[in-house]
Design an enzyme around this catalytic site. Structure first.
Site, PDB file in Angstrom:
ATOM      1  N   ASN A  34       0.833  -1.219   0.000  1.00 21.03           N
ATOM      2  CA  ASN A  34       0.000   0.000   0.000  1.00 21.03           C
ATOM      3  C   ASN A  34       0.863   1.263   0.000  1.00 21.03           C
ATOM      4  OD1 ASN A  34       0.939   0.145   2.604  1.00 21.03           O
ATOM      5  ND2 ASN A  34      -1.068   0.371   3.574  1.00 21.03           N
ATOM      6  N   ASP A  60      -4.201  -2.505   0.708  1.00 18.60           N
ATOM      7  CA  ASP A  60      -3.968  -2.460   2.144  1.00 18.60           C
ATOM      8  C   ASP A  60      -4.374  -3.832   2.702  1.00 18.60           C
ATOM      9  OD1 ASP A  60      -3.980  -2.110   4.851  1.00 18.60           O
ATOM     10  OD2 ASP A  60      -5.112  -0.220   4.815  1.00 18.60           O
ATOM     11  N   PHE A  82       5.292  -9.532   4.394  1.00 19.10           N
ATOM     12  CA  PHE A  82       6.187  -8.507   4.961  1.00 19.10           C
ATOM     13  C   PHE A  82       5.433  -7.254   5.384  1.00 19.10           C
ATOM     14  CE2 PHE A  82       9.108 -10.600   1.870  1.00 19.10           C
ATOM     15  CZ  PHE A  82      10.077 -11.016   2.758  1.00 19.10           C
ATOM     16  N   SER A 125      11.341 -12.284  13.499  1.00 20.75           N
ATOM     17  CA  SER A 125      12.532 -11.520  13.879  1.00 20.75           C
ATOM     18  C   SER A 125      13.211 -12.156  15.076  1.00 20.75           C
ATOM     19  CB  SER A 125      12.088 -10.100  14.229  1.00 20.75           C
ATOM     20  OG  SER A 125      13.121  -9.403  14.886  1.00 20.75           O
ATOM     21  N   TYR A 150       5.915  -3.773  18.878  1.00 23.72           N
ATOM     22  CA  TYR A 150       6.430  -4.321  17.620  1.00 23.72           C
ATOM     23  C   TYR A 150       6.868  -5.774  17.827  1.00 23.72           C
ATOM     24  CZ  TYR A 150       9.910  -5.566  14.143  1.00 23.72           C
ATOM     25  OH  TYR A 150      10.637  -6.265  13.211  1.00 23.72           O
ATOM     26  N   LYS A 154       5.357  -9.660  16.432  1.00 21.07           N
ATOM     27  CA  LYS A 154       6.101 -10.750  15.800  1.00 21.07           C
ATOM     28  C   LYS A 154       5.788 -12.070  16.513  1.00 21.07           C
ATOM     29  CE  LYS A 154       8.162  -8.548  12.495  1.00 21.07           C
ATOM     30  NZ  LYS A 154       7.646  -8.727  11.134  1.00 21.07           N
ATOM     31  N   ASN A 179      20.035  -9.286  11.905  1.00 15.68           N
ATOM     32  CA  ASN A 179      20.061  -7.868  11.491  1.00 15.68           C
ATOM     33  C   ASN A 179      20.342  -7.756   9.990  1.00 15.68           C
ATOM     34  OD1 ASN A 179      20.484  -7.855  14.448  1.00 15.68           O
ATOM     35  ND2 ASN A 179      20.667  -5.653  14.168  1.00 15.68           N
ATOM     36  N   ASN A 198      16.799   4.631  12.445  1.00 11.33           N
ATOM     37  CA  ASN A 198      16.963   4.012  13.763  1.00 11.33           C
ATOM     38  C   ASN A 198      18.070   2.971  13.722  1.00 11.33           C
ATOM     39  OD1 ASN A 198      14.740   5.238  15.160  1.00 11.33           O
ATOM     40  ND2 ASN A 198      13.385   4.008  13.870  1.00 11.33           N
ATOM     41  N   GLY A 297      16.664  -0.483  26.040  1.00 13.03           N
ATOM     42  CA  GLY A 297      16.038  -1.606  25.332  1.00 13.03           C
ATOM     43  C   GLY A 297      16.997  -2.457  24.524  1.00 13.03           C
TER      44      GLY A 297
HETATM   45  C1  WQD Z   1      22.292  -2.495  16.066  1.00 11.84           C
HETATM   46  C2  WQD Z   1      23.354  -2.056  17.068  1.00 11.84           C
HETATM   47  C3  WQD Z   1      22.629  -0.388  18.617  1.00 11.84           C
HETATM   48  C4  WQD Z   1      22.084   2.862  15.765  1.00 11.84           C
HETATM   49  C5  WQD Z   1      16.441  -3.706  15.436  1.00 11.84           C
HETATM   50  C6  WQD Z   1      15.105  -4.225  15.899  1.00 11.84           C
HETATM   51  C7  WQD Z   1      14.895  -5.628  15.422  1.00 11.84           C
HETATM   52  C8  WQD Z   1      15.042  -5.699  13.916  1.00 11.84           C
HETATM   53  C9  WQD Z   1      16.308  -5.068  13.458  1.00 11.84           C
HETATM   54  C10 WQD Z   1      13.375  -4.942  12.331  1.00 11.84           C
HETATM   55  C11 WQD Z   1      22.812  -1.896  18.488  1.00 11.84           C
HETATM   56  C12 WQD Z   1      23.718   0.141  17.732  1.00 11.84           C
HETATM   57  C13 WQD Z   1      22.351   1.630  16.337  1.00 11.84           C
HETATM   58  C14 WQD Z   1      22.956   3.958  16.042  1.00 11.84           C
HETATM   59  C15 WQD Z   1      24.290   2.502  17.409  1.00 11.84           C
HETATM   60  N1  WQD Z   1      13.899  -5.091  13.374  1.00 11.84           N
HETATM   61  N2  WQD Z   1      23.433   1.457  17.150  1.00 11.84           N
HETATM   62  N3  WQD Z   1      24.021   3.725  16.849  1.00 11.84           N
HETATM   63  O1  WQD Z   1      18.445  -2.906  17.652  1.00 11.84           O
HETATM   64  O2  WQD Z   1      19.749  -4.925  16.888  1.00 11.84           O
HETATM   65  O3  WQD Z   1      17.484  -4.505  15.976  1.00 11.84           O
HETATM   66  O4  WQD Z   1      16.480  -3.772  14.028  1.00 11.84           O
HETATM   67  O5  WQD Z   1      12.589  -4.501  11.715  1.00 11.84           O
HETATM   68  O6  WQD Z   1      13.664  -6.066  15.814  1.00 11.84           O
HETATM   69  O7  WQD Z   1      15.049  -4.171  17.303  1.00 11.84           O
HETATM   70  O8  WQD Z   1      19.334  -3.059  15.265  1.00 11.84           O
HETATM   71  O9  WQD Z   1      20.505  -1.529  13.728  1.00 11.84           O
HETATM   72  O10 WQD Z   1      19.025  -0.547  15.536  1.00 11.84           O
HETATM   73  O11 WQD Z   1      21.180  -1.616  16.184  1.00 11.84           O
HETATM   74  O12 WQD Z   1      25.269   2.378  18.142  1.00 11.84           O
HETATM   75  O13 WQD Z   1      22.737   5.065  15.576  1.00 11.84           O
HETATM   76  O14 WQD Z   1      23.829  -0.775  16.676  1.00 11.84           O
HETATM   77  O15 WQD Z   1      22.785   0.089  19.922  1.00 11.84           O
HETATM   78  O16 WQD Z   1      23.808  -2.332  19.359  1.00 11.84           O
HETATM   79  P1  WQD Z   1      18.787  -3.838  16.582  1.00 11.84           P
HETATM   80  P2  WQD Z   1      19.974  -1.613  15.116  1.00 11.84           P
END
Ligand code: WQD
Length: 343
Positions: A34, A60, A82, A125, A150, A154, A179, A198, A297
């Site tokens: 969508n 959707d 997805f 995940s 979230y 899952k 990841n 993020n 977290g």
């Molecule tokens: C990886 C590492 C951060 C950003 C998340 C979701 C998970 C999955 C994948 C999907 C960590 C560090 C990050 C930054 C940093 N979801 N970091 N500076 O948290 O392992 O997993 O994404 O849809 O469900 O929770 O992945 O890439 O955010 O972080 O130091 O600016 O990089 O602290 O150790 P994460 P991430």
């Protein structure tokens, strides 16, 4: 006869890579999206890589009638789901939005799949493992209570699939991704985060591109060899190929159980600092970064035991972290060139 796979969320980061791999493996693919969280960049990229236009349906998945009509329109052998929201922080602020969208859409997919005898692959995940008691984690490692809506969606969707398979004689596979990072070797499709990323790798590439001033490494006092968190970074093309293996396993009736779960990771823990250093080295550039406070977290370390997928799916990650980080940077540069051309 060629088999058809429906890819919900097929215009997104993972969906577009999976679409390419499925098509190249000889499947007909119907993309449905969508476009709520992406533009048509990846759809166009997929068509450019394959040299043809793939069927695209703008729907959707929360609209049950539309989903049912979609399953009537095509003869779909398997669906890969997805289409979902995926920002952990946003899900904490907007739980209802996440529950309505992520659960509602999957329930509609399950219902239509039940009615049409369609195999179901769910994109789960590693987040379901929470902070694991020990790493690497196997599929038998206990799931921990979810720490965000979230993550909860899952877990709940995995359970929906398990229960439907049991009750209705369906077949389903849940793939638990670690990841996913990087981009297609063509640099024509990749990750397109909206706003401030993020996730680590898009933040790295945007910092290298000058779109962000400085990367914050969240925490350097963790109980790990260099004090930064450990993760299992899996190349997006490797990850996409796991879907081809899983879909084929369902379609060819080669499952040992009607509902199966597989980890999709490399089995290789890499720290944040190691990843940053590898990015600098392989792309021959310096990244502006600093150490910052821990991010609430975050788990200290998690990586996969991927041996079940190797044994049963015949799948294994093959790309090195360096190759993957080079592809991530090539994609960011492609986006910069596109932006210049569009000016
Ligand atoms: C990886 C590492 C951060 C950003 C998340 C979701 C998970 C999955 C994948 C999907 C960590 C560090 C990050 C930054 C940093 N979801 N970091 N500076 O948290 O392992 O997993 O994404 O849809 O469900 O929770 O992945 O890439 O955010 O972080 O130091 O600016 O990089 O602290 O150790 P994460 P991430």
């Amino acid at each position: 006869m060629k088999k058809t796979v429906l890819v919900s969320g097929g215009a997104g980061f993972i969906g577009s890579h999976v679409t390419v791999e499925l098509s190249q493996a000889g499947y007909d693919v119907v993309i449905a999206d969508n476009m709520s969280n992406c533009d048509d960049t990846n759809y166009k990229g997929v068509c450019a890589i394959l040299g043809r236009k793939l069927p695209f349906e703008n729907i959707d998945f929360c609209d049950a009638a539309a989903v049912s009509a979609l399953f009537d329109k095509y003869t779909i052998d398997a669906v890969i789901h997805f289409a979902a929201y995926k920002a952990v922080g946003e899900s904490v602020a907007e739980p209802l939005m996440y529950y309505k969208n992520n659960l509602g859409s999957f329930l509609n997919v399950l219902e239509a799949s039940k009615n049409h005898g369609t195999h179901v692959l769910f994109s789960s995940s590693a987040t379901v493992y929470g902070e694991p008691e020990k790493a690497p984690v196997t599929e038998e490692s206990p799931r921990q209570p979810a720490t965000s809506p979230y993550g909860n969606t899952k877990q709940m969707c995995e359970d929906f699939l398990r229960d439907c398979v049991k009750a209705y004689g369906m077949h389903g596979i849940a793939l638990r991704y670690f990841n996913p990072i990087g981009a297609h070797p063509s640099a024509l499709i990749g990750e397109l985060p909206r706003g401030v990323p993020n996730n680590l790798v898009p933040f790295i590439t945007q910092t290298a591109a000058g779109k962000r001033e400085c990367l914050s490494i969240f925490g350097n006092d963790y109980p790990t060899p260099d004090g930064t968190c450990l993760r299992d970074y899996i190349d997006i093309t490797d990850l996409a190929k796991a879907h081809v293996c899983a879909v084929t396993r369902m379609i060819e009736n080669r499952m040992d159980e009607p509902y199966e779960i597989f980890n999709v990771g490399t089995g290789r823990p890499v720290s944040v600092l190691e990843l940053v250093n590898a990015f600098e080295k392989v792309n021959n550039l310096k990244l502006n970064y600093r150490f910052a406070a821990r991010r609430p977290g975050d788990v200290v370390g998690i990586w996969a035991d991927p041996s079940l997928a190797e044994r049963k799916l015949g799948w294994k990650a093959v790309r090195t972290v360096e190759e993957t980080l080079a592809s991530a940077w090539a994609w960011e540069k492609h986006l910069m060139e596109q932006a210049l051309q569009d000016k």
